[in-house]
Design a protein around this motif. Structure first.
Motif, mmCIF file in Angstrom:
data_model
loop_
_atom_site.group_PDB
_atom_site.id
_atom_site.type_symbol
_atom_site.label_atom_id
_atom_site.label_comp_id
_atom_site.label_asym_id
_atom_site.label_seq_id
_atom_site.Cartn_x
_atom_site.Cartn_y
_atom_site.Cartn_z
ATOM 1 N N ALA A 275 -9.340 2.490 13.934
ATOM 2 C CA ALA A 275 -9.806 1.796 12.722
ATOM 3 C C ALA A 275 -9.926 2.768 11.545
ATOM 4 O O ALA A 275 -9.774 2.373 10.388
ATOM 5 C CB ALA A 275 -11.155 1.131 12.979
ATOM 6 N N ALA A 276 -10.180 4.045 11.852
ATOM 7 C CA ALA A 276 -10.348 5.031 10.768
ATOM 8 C C ALA A 276 -9.069 5.143 9.937
ATOM 9 O O ALA A 276 -9.129 5.452 8.746
ATOM 10 C CB ALA A 276 -10.735 6.392 11.339
ATOM 11 N N HIS A 277 -7.920 4.901 10.553
ATOM 12 C CA HIS A 277 -6.656 5.037 9.822
ATOM 13 C C HIS A 277 -6.597 4.058 8.649
ATOM 14 O O HIS A 277 -6.362 4.459 7.510
ATOM 15 C CB HIS A 277 -5.465 4.824 10.764
ATOM 16 C CG HIS A 277 -5.245 5.988 11.694
ATOM 17 N ND1 HIS A 277 -4.342 6.973 11.441
ATOM 18 C CD2 HIS A 277 -5.833 6.313 12.866
ATOM 19 C CE1 HIS A 277 -4.360 7.867 12.418
ATOM 20 N NE2 HIS A 277 -5.267 7.482 13.295
ATOM 21 N N VAL A 278 -6.832 2.797 8.932
ATOM 22 C CA VAL A 278 -6.743 1.823 7.822
ATOM 23 C C VAL A 278 -7.976 1.923 6.922
ATOM 24 O O VAL A 278 -7.903 1.657 5.719
ATOM 25 C CB VAL A 278 -6.510 0.380 8.322
ATOM 26 C CG1 VAL A 278 -7.762 -0.248 8.872
ATOM 27 C CG2 VAL A 278 -5.942 -0.474 7.197
ATOM 28 N N ALA B 12 0.843 -1.202 0.000
ATOM 29 C CA ALA B 12 0.000 0.000 0.000
ATOM 30 C C ALA B 12 0.877 1.250 0.000
ATOM 31 O O ALA B 12 0.608 2.223 -0.716
ATOM 32 C CB ALA B 12 -0.925 -0.009 1.212
ATOM 33 N N GLU B 13 1.943 1.208 0.803
ATOM 34 C CA GLU B 13 2.850 2.366 0.851
ATOM 35 C C GLU B 13 3.476 2.614 -0.511
ATOM 36 O O GLU B 13 3.593 3.755 -0.963
ATOM 37 C CB GLU B 13 3.940 2.146 1.907
ATOM 38 C CG GLU B 13 3.461 2.533 3.297
ATOM 39 C CD GLU B 13 4.309 1.958 4.420
ATOM 40 O OE1 GLU B 13 5.439 1.484 4.156
ATOM 41 O OE2 GLU B 13 3.828 1.985 5.577
ATOM 42 N N GLN B 14 3.839 1.526 -1.155
ATOM 43 C CA GLN B 14 4.412 1.670 -2.507
ATOM 44 C C GLN B 14 3.402 2.285 -3.461
ATOM 45 O O GLN B 14 3.733 3.160 -4.264
ATOM 46 C CB GLN B 14 4.832 0.311 -3.028
ATOM 47 C CG GLN B 14 6.267 -0.038 -2.660
ATOM 48 C CD GLN B 14 6.657 -1.391 -3.233
ATOM 49 O OE1 GLN B 14 6.158 -1.801 -4.270
ATOM 50 N NE2 GLN B 14 7.540 -2.082 -2.531
ATOM 51 N N SER C 12 -3.872 0.827 13.066
ATOM 52 C CA SER C 12 -5.054 -0.036 12.989
ATOM 53 C C SER C 12 -4.704 -1.506 13.136
ATOM 54 O O SER C 12 -5.588 -2.350 13.104
ATOM 55 C CB SER C 12 -5.779 0.173 11.662
ATOM 56 O OG SER C 12 -6.018 1.533 11.427
ATOM 57 N N GLY C 13 -3.419 -1.820 13.273
ATOM 58 C CA GLY C 13 -3.075 -3.212 13.533
ATOM 59 C C GLY C 13 -2.256 -3.888 12.455
ATOM 60 O O GLY C 13 -2.463 -5.066 12.174
ATOM 61 N N GLY C 14 -1.328 -3.177 11.832
ATOM 62 C CA GLY C 14 -0.448 -3.830 10.855
ATOM 63 C C GLY C 14 -1.208 -4.263 9.613
ATOM 64 O O GLY C 14 -2.134 -3.592 9.179
ATOM 65 N N ILE D 224 -6.385 14.701 10.566
ATOM 66 C CA ILE D 224 -5.531 13.669 11.179
ATOM 67 C C ILE D 224 -4.716 12.976 10.092
ATOM 68 O O ILE D 224 -5.267 12.524 9.084
ATOM 69 C CB ILE D 224 -6.393 12.586 11.888
ATOM 70 C CG1 ILE D 224 -7.472 13.220 12.786
ATOM 71 C CG2 ILE D 224 -5.510 11.598 12.641
ATOM 72 C CD1 ILE D 224 -6.985 13.857 14.047
ATOM 73 N N LYS D 225 -3.428 12.903 10.336
ATOM 74 C CA LYS D 225 -2.561 12.221 9.371
ATOM 75 C C LYS D 225 -2.738 10.708 9.541
ATOM 76 O O LYS D 225 -2.706 10.204 10.664
ATOM 77 C CB LYS D 225 -1.111 12.622 9.660
ATOM 78 C CG LYS D 225 -0.139 12.222 8.591
ATOM 79 C CD LYS D 225 1.202 12.924 8.868
ATOM 80 C CE LYS D 225 2.331 12.544 7.970
ATOM 81 N NZ LYS D 225 2.382 11.303 7.307
ATOM 82 N N VAL D 226 -2.938 10.025 8.443
ATOM 83 C CA VAL D 226 -3.193 8.580 8.500
ATOM 84 C C VAL D 226 -1.915 7.810 8.810
ATOM 85 O O VAL D 226 -0.887 8.008 8.165
ATOM 86 C CB VAL D 226 -3.790 8.088 7.157
ATOM 87 C CG1 VAL D 226 -3.777 6.564 7.071
ATOM 88 C CG2 VAL D 226 -5.205 8.612 6.981
ATOM 89 N N ASP D 227 -2.019 6.946 9.805
ATOM 90 C CA ASP D 227 -0.931 6.018 10.111
ATOM 91 C C ASP D 227 -1.556 4.627 10.201
ATOM 92 O O ASP D 227 -2.005 4.210 11.264
ATOM 93 C CB ASP D 227 -0.276 6.405 11.451
ATOM 94 C CG ASP D 227 0.812 5.402 11.837
ATOM 95 O OD1 ASP D 227 1.079 4.463 11.041
ATOM 96 O OD2 ASP D 227 1.373 5.547 12.936
ATOM 97 N N PRO D 228 -1.623 3.918 9.069
ATOM 98 C CA PRO D 228 -2.368 2.656 9.050
ATOM 99 C C PRO D 228 -1.841 1.624 10.034
ATOM 100 O O PRO D 228 -2.576 0.743 10.457
ATOM 101 C CB PRO D 228 -2.233 2.158 7.611
ATOM 102 C CG PRO D 228 -1.381 3.108 6.889
ATOM 103 C CD PRO D 228 -0.994 4.226 7.783
#
Ligand code: GLU
Length: 281
Positions: A220-223, A148-150, A180-182, A173-177
Motif C-alpha cells: 500500500a505504501a507504493h500508491v 499519474a505516470e504522465q 498496490s493494485g492498479g 524503495i523505488k515506487v511501483d504503484p
C-alpha cells in the motif's frame, strides 16, 4: 518531532496482532521522545460499529497505551477527503469507473501481464457517462495510473523503509504503484472516500513523520507515496513490522476468529504477560 500513529478500523475486536502493532508504534514514539496518535478509520460504514470503537479505547488503555485526544475519526472529516479527491480530479488524475469486478478482471486479463488487481481503465465517453449517471448506475472514483505516470513525466519516486517489507525490502524503495493494485479506488459513490486517500490525507494533516504498521500494508505504501506526491504532501518514513503469528505459524486475523484482547482479559491474562509474550518489557 517524531509523530506516529495506530490506525485501527472498528470492524471487530482487537486481537494480538493489533496489540503488537499498537505497542510497536507506541514504544517507538516513547523511545524517540515523540508523539503517539490513535486514529479511528471508520469510513467503511457497512462494517464499522460504535461498540468496536469503544472496545478499541478500552483494550488499548488496558494495554497501558496512552494517546492524544481528541481522537480523529475519519467519518467526521469526509470534507477533507472530498477536497483531496476534487484536487486530483481537477488535475485529470481520476475517473469514474462503472465496471464490475468481473469486467475489470476481463479487462486486466486482456492487457499484457494482466491480473484483476492490476486493472487500468479510463473515463467513459462523456455522453455514455452522463447516461449512466442519469440512470443512477453505481461507480467508484479511481486513480488513473496512466495519468499519474504522465503527470510525473519520467520522474521516479521512492520511499524510505526503516523496517522491512514481506520480502525483506529495506532502505530506499523505488515506487511501483502497480504493486498496490492498479487503478486503486479513491472513493466510492456512497461513502465518498476509500482507504488509500483517507490515510494519505490524514497522515499529512496529523503531521505523521513515521508510519508504523504491519507488513501486510507494505504494498500500500507504493500508491500512498504516489498520492502524496500528486497531492503535494510530505513523505513520511515507513516502518513496516513483521506480522505476529500464532503457534500454528499463521498470522492473527479477524477472519480466523483470532482470540481477542477481551477474551484474553476475561481468562485472566494480564497486560504485563501479554507484553512480555510479544517481546515488550
Ligand atoms: N486501518 C487500517 C487497518 O486497520 C490501517 C491503515 C494504516 O495503518 O495505514 O488495517
Amino acid at each position: 518531532m517524531f509523530v506516529t500513529r495506530f490506525a485501527p478500523s472498528p470492524t471487530g475486536y482487537l486481537h494480538r496482532g493489533h496489540a503488537f502493532s499498537a505497542l510497536t508504534a507506541y514504544e517507538a514514539a516513547r523511545a524517540a521522545g515523540g508523539r503517539f496518535i490513535l486514529r479511528i478509520e471508520d469510513i467503511d460504514v457497512t462494517r464499522s460499529r460504535p461498540q468496536f470503537e469503544d472496545a478499541i479505547y478500552e483494550d488499548l488503555a488496558w494495554l497501558g497505551i496512552q494517546w492524544e485526544t481528541p481522537v480523529r475519526r475519519q467519518s467526521d472529516h469526509l470534507d477533507d477527503y472530498q477536497a483531496a479527491l476534487a484536487a486530483l480530479t481537477a488535475d485529470h488524475l481520476t475517473y469514474r469507473c462503472f465496471k464490475t469486478r468481473k469486467e475489470r478482471a476481463q479487462a486486466a486479463a486482456s492487457a499484457p501481464h494482466g491480473r484483476a488487481e492490476t486493472f487500468r481503465g479510463a473515463a467513459l465517453p462523456a455522453a455514455e457517462e452522463a447516461e449512466r449517471l442519469a440512470a443512477g448506475a453505481p461507480f467508484a472514483w479511481r486513480l488513473s495510473l496512466d495519468a499519474a505516470e504522465q503527470a510525473l513525466a519520467g520522474r521516479s519516486l521512492t520511499f524510505t523503509e526503516e523496517g522491512q517489507g514481506p520480502g525483506g525490502e529495506h532502505g530506499r524503495i523505488k515506487v511501483d504503484p502497480a504493486l498496490s493494485g492498479g487503478d486503486v479506488v479513491l472513493a466510492r459513490k456512497d461513502v465518498g472516500v476509500a482507504y488509500h486517500l483517507a490515510v494519505v490525507v490524514d497522515d499529512a494533516l496529523q503531521g505523521v513523520t513515521h508510519v508504523i504498521r504491519g507488513q501486510d500494508l507494505f504494498e500500500a505504501a507504493h500508491v500512498q507515496r504516489l498520492l502524496q506526491t500528486l497531492l503535494d504532501l510530505p513523505a513520511p518514513i515507513y516502518r513496516h513490522h513483521r506480522l505476529l503469528t500464532g503457534p500454528d505459524g499463521k498470522r492473527f486475523a479477524k477472519r480466523d476468529h483470532a482470540e481477542t484482547l477481551r477474551d484474553l482479559r476475561a481468562r485472566g491474562v494480564t497486560p504485563g504477560e501479554l507484553r512480555a509474550e510479544m517481546g515488550f518489557d
